[in-house]
Design an enzyme around this catalytic site. Structure first.
Site, PDB file in Angstrom:
ATOM      1  N   LYS A 226      -3.035 150.060  10.041  1.00 23.18           N
ATOM      2  CA  LYS A 226      -1.568 149.974  10.001  1.00 23.18           C
ATOM      3  C   LYS A 226      -0.996 151.132   9.185  1.00 23.18           C
ATOM      4  CE  LYS A 226      -1.822 145.993  12.060  1.00 23.18           C
ATOM      5  NZ  LYS A 226      -1.579 145.908  13.472  1.00 23.18           N
TER       6      LYS A 226
ATOM      7  N   SER B 197      -1.793 148.026  18.601  1.00 29.50           N
ATOM      8  CA  SER B 197      -0.732 147.895  17.605  1.00 29.50           C
ATOM      9  C   SER B 197      -0.307 149.227  16.991  1.00 29.50           C
ATOM     10  CB  SER B 197      -1.143 146.935  16.484  1.00 29.50           C
ATOM     11  OG  SER B 197      -2.118 147.517  15.650  1.00 29.50           O
TER      12      SER B 197
END
Length: 182
Positions: free
Chosen positions: A105, A38
């Protein structure tokens, strides 16, 4: 008697070393491993990174574009017990190191920011973000406007088309931001 004295000396030294390692891992920094794609191309699957825990320890709000490590279980209250038990050393010993609750993230929005997804770009407060770190153009669009509540952040993966992030799990409470990449 001399053998027991030696065993006690070694045992107490190892105990102190373990305690110091725990304290450093909970409050100062710890290594962690990236799991998944990701954050491609910024961070690769299985890459090892160091996480500064000082922002979590002293409750600092992360800055825009900081790469943060977070607890994705946003629907539950996070406690000090979680910090201790999910420390890298104890999670290895307990066998919970492979649980997929810790995400890495990038911070896109902070309290009060309005986030939109249009024209295959992210807009913060009406302005498109310059994001040279993206893996590929984002295919996601939405008519929804996200307004980040007080005490929360909005995070996205750099590989937007293959990331489970705030678009899916919602806003991240600051108590769930466990640290930032060093």
């Amino acid at each position: 008697m001399k053998v027991w004295k030696e065993v006690w000396h070694w045992g107490s030294s190892l105990g102190i070393a373990f305690l110091l390692a725990m304290l450093i891992g909970v409050f100062v920094f710890q290594p962690t491993k990236v799991s998944g794609h990701s954050m491609d191309p910024t961070l690769r699957d299985n890459e090892r990174v160091f996480v500064s825990k000082l922002s979590h320890t002293f409750s600092y709000e992360p800055d825009y574009n900081d790469i943060v490590i977070l607890d994705s279980r946003v629907d539950r209250e996070r406690t000090f017990r979680d910090d201790v038990l999910e420390n890298g050393l104890l999670s290895l010993l307990s066998g919970k190191a492979d649980e997929q609750i810790i995400f890495i993230k990038r911070v896109i929005g902070k309290a009060g920011d309005e986030i939109e997804f249009k024209d295959h770009k992210v807009y913060r407060n009406g302005e498109p973000l310059d994001e040279p770190y993206l893996n590929e153009p984002m295919t996601y669009t939405s008519s929804k406007k996200w307004v980040v509540p007080e005490g929360h952040v909005f995070v996205l993966g750099d590989n937007r088309n293959h990331s489970l992030d705030s678009r899916d799990i919602g806003y991240i409470p600051l108590s769930h931001v466990l640290g930032k990449k060093m």
